[in-house]
Design an enzyme around this catalytic site. Structure first.
Site, PDB file in Angstrom:
ATOM      1  N   ASP A 161      -5.425  -4.963  10.251  1.00 10.47           N
ATOM      2  CA  ASP A 161      -4.896  -4.555   9.221  1.00 10.47           C
ATOM      3  C   ASP A 161      -3.615  -5.696   8.472  1.00 10.47           C
ATOM      4  O   ASP A 161      -2.534  -5.748   9.264  1.00 10.47           O
ATOM      5  CB  ASP A 161      -3.729  -3.036   9.493  1.00 10.47           C
ATOM      6  CG  ASP A 161      -4.722  -2.096   9.410  1.00 10.47           C
ATOM      7  OD1 ASP A 161      -6.010  -2.095  10.013  1.00 10.47           O
ATOM      8  OD2 ASP A 161      -4.529  -0.802   8.981  1.00 10.47           O
ATOM      9  N   LYS A 224      -6.297  -1.254   1.738  1.00  8.34           N
ATOM     10  CA  LYS A 224      -5.314  -0.039   2.204  1.00  8.34           C
ATOM     11  C   LYS A 224      -4.136  -0.086   0.967  1.00  8.34           C
ATOM     12  O   LYS A 224      -3.679  -1.258   0.553  1.00  8.34           O
ATOM     13  CB  LYS A 224      -4.950  -0.439   3.471  1.00  8.34           C
ATOM     14  CG  LYS A 224      -3.764   0.258   4.167  1.00  8.34           C
ATOM     15  CD  LYS A 224      -3.699  -0.200   5.585  1.00  8.34           C
ATOM     16  CE  LYS A 224      -2.545   0.651   6.252  1.00  8.34           C
ATOM     17  NZ  LYS A 224      -2.264   0.095   7.737  1.00  8.34           N
ATOM     18  N   LYS A 260      -8.282   2.945   2.570  1.00 10.75           N
ATOM     19  CA  LYS A 260      -7.507   3.508   3.672  1.00 10.75           C
ATOM     20  C   LYS A 260      -6.015   4.037   2.906  1.00 10.75           C
ATOM     21  O   LYS A 260      -5.288   2.988   2.596  1.00 10.75           O
ATOM     22  CB  LYS A 260      -7.185   2.539   4.899  1.00 10.75           C
ATOM     23  CG  LYS A 260      -6.175   3.241   5.662  1.00 10.75           C
ATOM     24  CD  LYS A 260      -5.933   2.381   7.069  1.00 10.75           C
ATOM     25  CE  LYS A 260      -4.687   2.937   8.057  1.00 10.75           C
ATOM     26  NZ  LYS A 260      -4.685   2.056   9.309  1.00 10.75           N
TER      27      LYS A 260
END
Length: 324
Positions: A161, A224, A260
């Site tokens: 991430d 995300k 996400k």
């Protein structure tokens, strides 16, 4: 280019990306009041109750990146979190639901905790995700951010991430943003790359759309919303705009990219709301962990509490559902 078929990415497949193509986003217009109205009506137009609600909550667990990103994280805390990821629901609840086994989608930790998590999850099939690239601000030289990705992958992280440089978005420097994410994608190798846009810092929904599109063009496997450390984290209007970007990218390239939301989501009601958004905007395929993750920690406790109520008709004390 309109693709004849659209397919999602398996764990061993990557989004190949495309050359930076500003024409895909330069002239995009986002009607903010309309996006807010659409987001506000999602959960009022569709409700799920009883056994259907329980099924949606179990699915939220399967799509959850169970996360600890605190300055006081310790190996013991990470091991306890991994044990919870292996068995997020108590035996009595599993029996009541008629299920044999449920696990979370992944466990997300800092790079220095990856090896601990990998050992704790051995044999479970649960991947370890690691934040990297100077999380949460990302204000480090690029070579150091790339080195952090390489370190996390070497420790066993299967998902990375990353955080983007928000200044590139605010300045409209799309080539710099593209090059940055592409370099991070290359450093991640076989690990799936989730690009955190830190949408609360991007000022406008137009910027959110543009940043989403550039990240996907550069090869991100997921986009995300947030680090969870911004003043404003995941919201439904922002997520709606990102979902539309996902849909547009898929229509142009034939690739389905994951989504996400993270930060600020704490309740079972939140878990259902974001799944409704995915179903309404992108379809049932985005209700699977290969295309949808919920970045959360405390949310799991409330989901477990609601599922126990479904099974027994009673709410247990929150202390009975401790995360770690």
């Amino acid at each position: 280019m309109q693709a004849e078929a659209v397919h999602s990415l398996s764990r061993n497949e990557r989004n190949p990306g495309v050359p930076l193509t500003p024409d895909w986003f330069d002239h995009i217009a986002v009607n903010t009041p309309a996006a807010e109205r659409r987001a506000a009506t999602l959960t009022t137009r569709r409700t799920v109750k009883k056994e259907w609600q329980a099924a949606w909550l179990v699915n939220a667990i399967r799509c959850m990146d169970l996360t600890t990103l605190s300055g006081d994280d310790t190996p013991d805390r990470v091991r306890r979190l991994c044990a919870k990821a292996r068995q997020p629901l108590a035996d009595r609840i599993l029996v009541g639901l008629g299920l044999d086994r449920v696990t979370t989608g992944a466990v997300c930790v800092y790079p220095t905790m990856v090896s601990t998590a990998v050992k704790a999850l051995a044999g479970s099939g649960i991947p370890v995700a690691s934040v990297a690239t100077g999380f949460p601000a990302g204000l480090m030289p690029l070579n150091l951010r790339l080195a952090e990705i390489l370190y996390a992958v070497d420790q066993g992280a299967e998902e990375i991430d990353i955080v983007i440089t928000r200044a590139h978005v605010l300045d409209g420097n799309w080539s710099a943003l593209y090059d940055e994410v592409a370099a991070m994608r290359e450093a991640a190798g076989a690990a799936h790359l989730k690009a955190i846009l830190a949408t609360g810092d991007l000022k406008t929904l137009r910027n959110v759309y543009k940043a989403s599109m550039v990240a996907m063009q550069a090869g991100a496997d997921f986009i995300k919303t947030s680090t969870g450390k911004e003043g404003v984290n995941a919201t439904l209007p922002v997520s709606l705009v990102m979902a539309r970007a996902l849909r547009d990218y898929g229509a142009r390239t034939g690739f389905r990219i994951g989504f996400k939301p993270a930060g600020g989501m704490k309740t079972a009601k939140d878990a259902i709301a974001w799944q409704i958004l995915m179903k309404e905007e992108l379809g049932n395929d985005w209700l699977r962990p290969d295309l949808f993750r919920l970045g959360a920690s405390s949310m799991l406790g409330d989901i477990e509490r609601q599922l126990e109520h479904h099974v027994t008709g009673r709410y247990a004390a929150s202390s009975r559902h401790a995360l770690a």
